[in-house]
Design a protein around this motif. Structure first.
Motif, PDB file in Angstrom:
ATOM      1  N   UNK A  51       7.676  -6.260  -2.917  1.00  0.00           N
ATOM      2  CA  UNK A  51       6.918  -7.225  -2.116  1.00  0.00           C
ATOM      3  C   UNK A  51       6.019  -6.505  -1.115  1.00  0.00           C
ATOM      4  N   UNK A  52       6.530  -5.404  -0.543  1.00  0.00           N
ATOM      5  CA  UNK A  52       5.729  -4.642   0.413  1.00  0.00           C
ATOM      6  C   UNK A  52       4.504  -4.043  -0.262  1.00  0.00           C
ATOM      7  N   UNK A  53       4.646  -3.650  -1.511  1.00  0.00           N
ATOM      8  CA  UNK A  53       3.504  -3.121  -2.248  1.00  0.00           C
ATOM      9  C   UNK A  53       2.430  -4.191  -2.394  1.00  0.00           C
ATOM     10  N   UNK A  54       2.852  -5.430  -2.643  1.00  0.00           N
ATOM     11  CA  UNK A  54       1.892  -6.527  -2.695  1.00  0.00           C
ATOM     12  C   UNK A  54       1.185  -6.725  -1.365  1.00  0.00           C
ATOM     13  N   UNK A  55       1.909  -6.499  -0.263  1.00  0.00           N
ATOM     14  CA  UNK A  55       1.307  -6.622   1.072  1.00  0.00           C
ATOM     15  C   UNK A  55       0.231  -5.559   1.276  1.00  0.00           C
ATOM     16  N   UNK A  56       0.503  -4.335   0.849  1.00  0.00           N
ATOM     17  CA  UNK A  56      -0.498  -3.270   0.965  1.00  0.00           C
ATOM     18  C   UNK A  56      -1.771  -3.665   0.231  1.00  0.00           C
ATOM     19  N   UNK A  57      -1.606  -4.205  -0.943  1.00  0.00           N
ATOM     20  CA  UNK A  57      -2.772  -4.620  -1.744  1.00  0.00           C
ATOM     21  C   UNK A  57      -3.562  -5.712  -1.019  1.00  0.00           C
ATOM     22  N   UNK A  58      -2.879  -6.700  -0.464  1.00  0.00           N
ATOM     23  CA  UNK A  58      -3.578  -7.802   0.214  1.00  0.00           C
ATOM     24  C   UNK A  58      -4.316  -7.327   1.461  1.00  0.00           C
ATOM     25  N   UNK A  59      -3.702  -6.399   2.206  1.00  0.00           N
ATOM     26  CA  UNK A  59      -4.331  -5.889   3.421  1.00  0.00           C
ATOM     27  C   UNK A  59      -5.581  -5.077   3.081  1.00  0.00           C
ATOM     28  N   UNK A  60      -5.489  -4.265   2.057  1.00  0.00           N
ATOM     29  CA  UNK A  60      -6.642  -3.450   1.662  1.00  0.00           C
ATOM     30  C   UNK A  60      -7.806  -4.347   1.241  1.00  0.00           C
ATOM     31  N   UNK A  61      -7.501  -5.442   0.572  1.00  0.00           N
ATOM     32  CA  UNK A  61      -8.556  -6.325   0.067  1.00  0.00           C
ATOM     33  C   UNK A  61      -9.270  -7.087   1.175  1.00  0.00           C
ATOM     34  N   UNK A  62      -8.783  -6.990   2.414  1.00  0.00           N
ATOM     35  CA  UNK A  62      -9.516  -7.598   3.530  1.00  0.00           C
ATOM     36  C   UNK A  62     -10.840  -6.881   3.779  1.00  0.00           C
ATOM     37  N   UNK A  63     -10.914  -5.616   3.400  1.00  0.00           N
ATOM     38  CA  UNK A  63     -12.163  -4.863   3.542  1.00  0.00           C
ATOM     39  C   UNK A  63     -13.103  -5.127   2.378  1.00  0.00           C
ATOM     40  N   UNK A  64     -12.547  -5.430   1.236  1.00  0.00           N
ATOM     41  CA  UNK A  64     -13.351  -5.583   0.034  1.00  0.00           C
ATOM     42  C   UNK A  64     -12.451  -5.512  -1.184  1.00  0.00           C
ATOM     43  N   UNK A  65     -13.036  -5.517  -2.367  1.00  0.00           N
ATOM     44  CA  UNK A  65     -12.229  -5.515  -3.589  1.00  0.00           C
ATOM     45  C   UNK A  65     -11.472  -4.213  -3.793  1.00  0.00           C
ATOM     46  N   UNK A  66     -10.302  -4.312  -4.389  1.00  0.00           N
ATOM     47  CA  UNK A  66      -9.529  -3.140  -4.803  1.00  0.00           C
ATOM     48  C   UNK A  66      -9.973  -2.822  -6.224  1.00  0.00           C
ATOM     49  N   UNK A  67     -10.670  -1.712  -6.378  1.00  0.00           N
ATOM     50  CA  UNK A  67     -11.355  -1.451  -7.639  1.00  0.00           C
ATOM     51  C   UNK A  67     -10.442  -0.949  -8.744  1.00  0.00           C
ATOM     52  N   UNK A  68      -9.386  -0.227  -8.382  1.00  0.00           N
ATOM     53  CA  UNK A  68      -8.514   0.355  -9.408  1.00  0.00           C
ATOM     54  C   UNK A  68      -7.097   0.441  -8.875  1.00  0.00           C
ATOM     55  N   UNK A  69      -6.131   0.037  -9.716  1.00  0.00           N
ATOM     56  CA  UNK A  69      -4.710   0.218  -9.412  1.00  0.00           C
ATOM     57  C   UNK A  69      -4.119   1.021 -10.558  1.00  0.00           C
ATOM     58  N   UNK A  70      -3.795   2.274 -10.269  1.00  0.00           N
ATOM     59  CA  UNK A  70      -3.281   3.179 -11.291  1.00  0.00           C
ATOM     60  C   UNK A  70      -1.765   3.261 -11.195  1.00  0.00           C
ATOM     61  N   UNK A  71      -1.092   3.004 -12.305  1.00  0.00           N
ATOM     62  CA  UNK A  71       0.366   3.123 -12.376  1.00  0.00           C
ATOM     63  C   UNK A  71       0.708   4.480 -12.977  1.00  0.00           C
ATOM     64  N   UNK A  72       1.460   5.281 -12.225  1.00  0.00           N
ATOM     65  CA  UNK A  72       1.859   6.612 -12.688  1.00  0.00           C
ATOM     66  C   UNK A  72       3.214   6.495 -13.378  1.00  0.00           C
ATOM     67  N   UNK A  73       3.281   6.926 -14.632  1.00  0.00           N
ATOM     68  CA  UNK A  73       4.514   6.892 -15.412  1.00  0.00           C
ATOM     69  C   UNK A  73       4.855   8.291 -15.904  1.00  0.00           C
ATOM     70  N   UNK A  74       6.141   8.581 -15.928  1.00  0.00           N
ATOM     71  CA  UNK A  74       6.644   9.835 -16.478  1.00  0.00           C
ATOM     72  C   UNK A  74       6.756   9.672 -17.991  1.00  0.00           C
ATOM     73  N   UNK A  75       6.035  10.495 -18.738  1.00  0.00           N
ATOM     74  CA  UNK A  75       6.008  10.345 -20.198  1.00  0.00           C
ATOM     75  C   UNK A  75       7.365  10.593 -20.837  1.00  0.00           C
TER      76      UNK A  75
END
Length: 407
Positions: free
Chosen positions: A309-333
């Protein structure tokens, strides 16, 4: 009467004489000889510096008068000033800015390293397809090889069905024909129609904003630092946001990556609010006119609802400045199906737009590229091929498949 007094006086004189003899005899008694005592050696304490009135007088040296001191003329003093730096209080030298390796064709240059660890999949498939009789047992082995490589059940079945049909129609199976056939089918499976460019341009006056997410231990902070190098190598200016405030020294690690390429890092106190730091990073990026802002978030267990849920909050706060252009998910192969479970949960919290696969150089499970793309419907955009600073490469399907099959 006189006779009595005389007798007393004689008696007193006799007693005194006897006492003198006794004392005299005692004084003449000799004591037994004894050895003379040895003289003790006394070590003087080390001399200590004296101050005040106890200080030793200093040697008087001849002093020159003002008239005897030769001063440089005004012209020499102006033309050749000599700066004297205090070695104690002198400023530390600025860190040397590195020039990252260009990203164009980076995966091609790293193909040999990828092939050494990945081509067991391609070699295994080619060996099985080259058998004189392709019976059911052989096709089951082909399926097993693909499943072990984490291709996934549904993609494996699709690939086997197409291979069976084409091999039946082809008839003759020379090594060159088999290699070409397998390459075509693997390329179809990996997908060549995805847009794999990392979106770093917002289209407005604000910088492009990229947020990097993932669970603990996937190499998320390292990936963020390496991505900064990729962008700097392409001529972009970068601001880093150290929003991972939970892991000790995460901000220090990210700042080290940034310092190497001249990228500024925005950070806060340990245990601080990640959303606030992310907000400040975008704000500073706008103020500096930076091209890209990269935000490194704390590694979150996909089973912890509060952290997600906190990660969702970070996303919402950042979008107050403008669009979030890329969300990269890092996975261990190397995590296989567990990585797919992580991907599903993260995709529910934030809109994943791209995948970064790390540790792809140490496993023969290259099929995870296919599986994760099928699971999320988003492309693999970057892959990590080692521990070196320039071992993060844009994903290129053709070079990847060539590495899978080998020479």
């Amino acid at each position: 009467m006189e006779i009595l007094i005389l007798a007393v006086v004689i008696a007193l004189v006799a007693v005194g004489a006897i006492s003198g003899l006794v004392v005299s005899s005692r004084k003449k008694k000799q004591l037994p000889p004894t050895a003379p005592p040895s003289t003790p050696t006394i070590t003087a304490p080390p001399a200590e510096p004296q101050v005040g009135e106890d200080a030793a007088p200093t040697a008087q040296e001849p002093r020159r008068t003002i008239e005897e001191v030769e001063l440089p003329d005004a012209q020499t003093a102006v033309e050749s000033p000599v700066a004297v730096e205090d070695p104690v209080v002198g400023l530390a030298p600025a860190p040397e800015i590195e020039v990252p390796e260009p990203t164009a064709g980076r995966l091609v240059r790293l193909r040999a390293r990828l092939a050494r660890s990945q081509n067991s999949l391609g070699k295994g498939l080619l060996t099985l397809l080259s058998r004189e009789h392709l019976d059911e047992d052989t096709w089951e082995e082909i399926e097993e090889t693909l499943l072990i490589a984490d291709v996934g059940v549904v993609p494996t079945q699709e690939l086997v069905d197409r291979l069976r049909e084409r091999v039946r129609v082809l008839g003759t199976r020379t090594p060159a024909e088999l290699r070409s056939l397998l390459k075509e089918e693997l390329l179809t499976l990996v997908g060549t129609d995805f847009d794999r460019a990392v979106r770093t341009e917002s289209g407005v006056d604000t910088p492009g904003v990229v947020m990097v997410v993932g669970v603990n231990g996937t190499g998320k902070t390292t990936t963020t630092g390496k991505l900064a190098r990729v962008l700097v190598a392409d001529g972009r200016s970068v601001v880093l946001g150290a929003a991972d405030t939970f892991r000790a020294a995460a901000a220090d690690q990210l700042q080290t990556w940034g310092d190497r390429v001249g990228a500024r890092t925005i950070r806060g106190p340990e245990g601080g609010d990640p959303a606030s730091i992310a907000y400040d990073a975008v704000k500073e990026g706008i103020a500096e006119g930076a091209d890209v802002v990269l935000i490194d978030t704390a590694g979150r267990l996909h089973t912890k609802t509060g952290l997600m849920d906190e990660l969702g909050k970070v996303k919402r706060v950042v979008e107050k400045h403008g669009p979030l252009d890329e969300v990269l998910l890092v996975l261990d192969a190397t995590t296989g199906q567990n990585g797919l479970t992580q991907a599903r949960v993260f995709a529910e919290v934030v809109d994943i737009t791209g995948i970064v696969l790390t540790k792809l150089d140490g496993t023969a499970k290259g099929g995870i590229v296919v599986a994760v793309q099928r699971e999320l419907g988003v492309p693999v955009k970057l892959i990590g091929l080692g521990e070196g600073p320039d071992d993060l490469a844009p994903f290129e399907p053709e070079a990847f498949v060539d590495a899978l099959i080998g020479d």
